[in-house]
Design a protein around this motif. Structure first.
Motif, short mmCIF file in Angstrom:
data_model
loop_
_atom_site.label_atom_id
_atom_site.label_comp_id
_atom_site.label_asym_id
_atom_site.label_seq_id
_atom_site.Cartn_x
_atom_site.Cartn_y
_atom_site.Cartn_z
N VAL A 281 -9.17 3.54 4.78
CA VAL A 281 -8.99 4.74 5.60
C VAL A 281 -8.24 4.34 6.86
CG1 VAL A 281 -10.15 6.59 6.87
CG2 VAL A 281 -11.13 5.74 4.72
N ASN A 282 -7.28 5.18 7.27
CA ASN A 282 -6.58 4.93 8.52
C ASN A 282 -6.54 6.18 9.38
OD1 ASN A 282 -4.59 6.52 7.36
ND2 ASN A 282 -2.97 5.03 7.55
N ASP A 283 -5.93 6.09 10.53
CA ASP A 283 -5.68 7.20 11.45
C ASP A 283 -6.97 7.89 11.91
OD1 ASP A 283 -4.62 9.17 13.00
OD2 ASP A 283 -3.48 10.14 11.42
N GLN B 62 -4.70 10.07 4.47
CA GLN B 62 -5.28 9.07 5.37
C GLN B 62 -5.86 7.89 4.60
OE1 GLN B 62 -4.27 9.83 8.09
NE2 GLN B 62 -5.15 11.61 9.07
N VAL B 63 -5.71 7.90 3.29
CA VAL B 63 -6.27 6.82 2.47
C VAL B 63 -5.14 6.00 1.86
CG1 VAL B 63 -7.75 6.23 0.51
CG2 VAL B 63 -8.33 8.19 1.97
N LEU B 64 -5.12 4.75 2.21
CA LEU B 64 -4.14 3.82 1.65
C LEU B 64 -4.74 3.15 0.43
CD1 LEU B 64 -3.07 2.13 5.01
CD2 LEU B 64 -2.02 4.11 3.89
N ARG B 65 -3.91 2.94 -0.60
CA ARG B 65 -4.39 2.25 -1.80
C ARG B 65 -3.48 1.07 -2.08
NH1 ARG B 65 -4.92 5.24 -7.60
NH2 ARG B 65 -2.66 5.01 -7.63
N SER B 66 -4.12 -0.04 -2.40
CA SER B 66 -3.40 -1.22 -2.84
C SER B 66 -4.14 -1.80 -4.03
CB SER B 66 -3.31 -2.26 -1.71
OG SER B 66 -4.56 -2.90 -1.55
N VAL C 168 0.83 -1.20 0.00
CA VAL C 168 0.00 0.00 0.00
C VAL C 168 0.87 1.25 0.00
CG1 VAL C 168 -1.92 -1.10 1.21
CG2 VAL C 168 -0.18 0.11 2.51
N SER C 169 0.29 2.34 -0.47
CA SER C 169 0.92 3.65 -0.33
C SER C 169 -0.17 4.63 0.07
CB SER C 169 1.61 4.08 -1.63
OG SER C 169 0.67 4.18 -2.68
N ASP C 170 0.24 5.71 0.75
CA ASP C 170 -0.78 6.68 1.17
C ASP C 170 -1.03 7.66 0.04
OD1 ASP C 170 0.67 9.25 1.47
OD2 ASP C 170 1.73 8.22 3.08
N GLY C 171 -2.10 8.44 0.19
CA GLY C 171 -2.55 9.31 -0.88
C GLY C 171 -1.58 10.40 -1.27
N TRP C 172 -0.71 10.80 -0.34
CA TRP C 172 0.28 11.82 -0.73
C TRP C 172 1.26 11.23 -1.73
CZ3 TRP C 172 -1.96 15.98 -0.13
CH2 TRP C 172 -2.61 16.35 1.04
N SER C 173 1.30 9.91 -1.85
CA SER C 173 2.12 9.27 -2.89
C SER C 173 1.27 8.92 -4.11
CB SER C 173 2.77 8.00 -2.34
OG SER C 173 3.63 8.30 -1.27
N TRP C 174 0.25 8.06 -3.93
CA TRP C 174 -0.49 7.59 -5.10
C TRP C 174 -1.31 8.67 -5.78
CZ3 TRP C 174 -5.66 8.06 -5.12
CH2 TRP C 174 -6.36 8.00 -3.90
#
Length: 197
Positions: free
Chosen positions: A135-137, A125-129, A5-11
């Motif tokens: 959603v986390n945190d 706060q959104v992880l994508r795989s 997974v990566s967080d939204g600031w990446s994907w």
């Protein structure tokens, strides 16, 4: 405990950068935005259901609370209009009358539903795989007093946080990724239009 997974600031930044470079079309990139919309809606449906953990899921905010939110928002708008310089300040001051007008409509609202919300919802706060979005945190807004973080709030606050972060993603791409100006600017303008209108 999710793999790959990566967080939204990446994907999300990568998605908008690819649109800006012309290596992905805007319609494909906007699939992520639609998925985020569904995710936020599903999150709020889940949080609105009774559970032993949450307690009473939906309450009503009074006219006095709504008036306080309105006053705080108007004061903050004035503060940021004065304290923001450059192109961002000019853009904000140009839009300030529309923002003020939208906030003024709250004088006609005498109550609104409030419920447990995420409280600090943004793309980071959104992880994508490959399996989907997560959603986390759920610790709430870190700048609020801990006692205030868990208070029921309108779910629109989460929606606004997500829209604001999508605008921020576009601006990150415009500033930090070479050769993406036209395509990324189109994504930013579409998010801006949704956020205000």
């Amino acid at each position: 405990f999710l793999f790959g997974v990566s967080d939204g600031w990446s994907w999300c930044v990568q998605d908008v950068a690819e649109v800006g470079r012309g290596t992905a079309d805007e319609a494909a990139a906007l699939l992520s935005a639609r998925a985020l919309g569904r995710l936020v809606a599903d999150l709020h449906v889940a949080l609105s259901r009774p559970s032993a953990v949450i307690g009473d899921p939906v309450e009503v905010a009074s006219a006095a609370e709504i008036a306080q939110w309105r006053a705080s928002a108007l004061a903050l708008l004035g503060e940021v209009c004065q304290g923001t310089s450059g192109d961002e300040g000019d853009r904000l001051r140009t839009r300030a009358p529309r923002i003020r007008a939208a906030l003024e409509t709250l004088v006609h609202v005498d109550r609104t539903g409030v419920m447990p919300i995420h409280g600090d919802l943004h793309v980071g706060q959104v992880l994508r795989s490959s399996a989907g979005y997560y959603v986390n945190d759920f610790d709430g807004n870190p700048i609020l007093d801990p006692a205030d973080r868990g208070r029921p709030q309108p779910p629109a606050r989460d929606v606004a946080g997500m829209l604001q972060s999508l605008d921020h993603v576009g601006r990150v791409v415009l500033r930090r990724v070479d050769g993406v100006d036209a395509g990324a600017r189109g994504v930013v303008e579409r998010v801006d239009d949704v956020g205000i209108d």
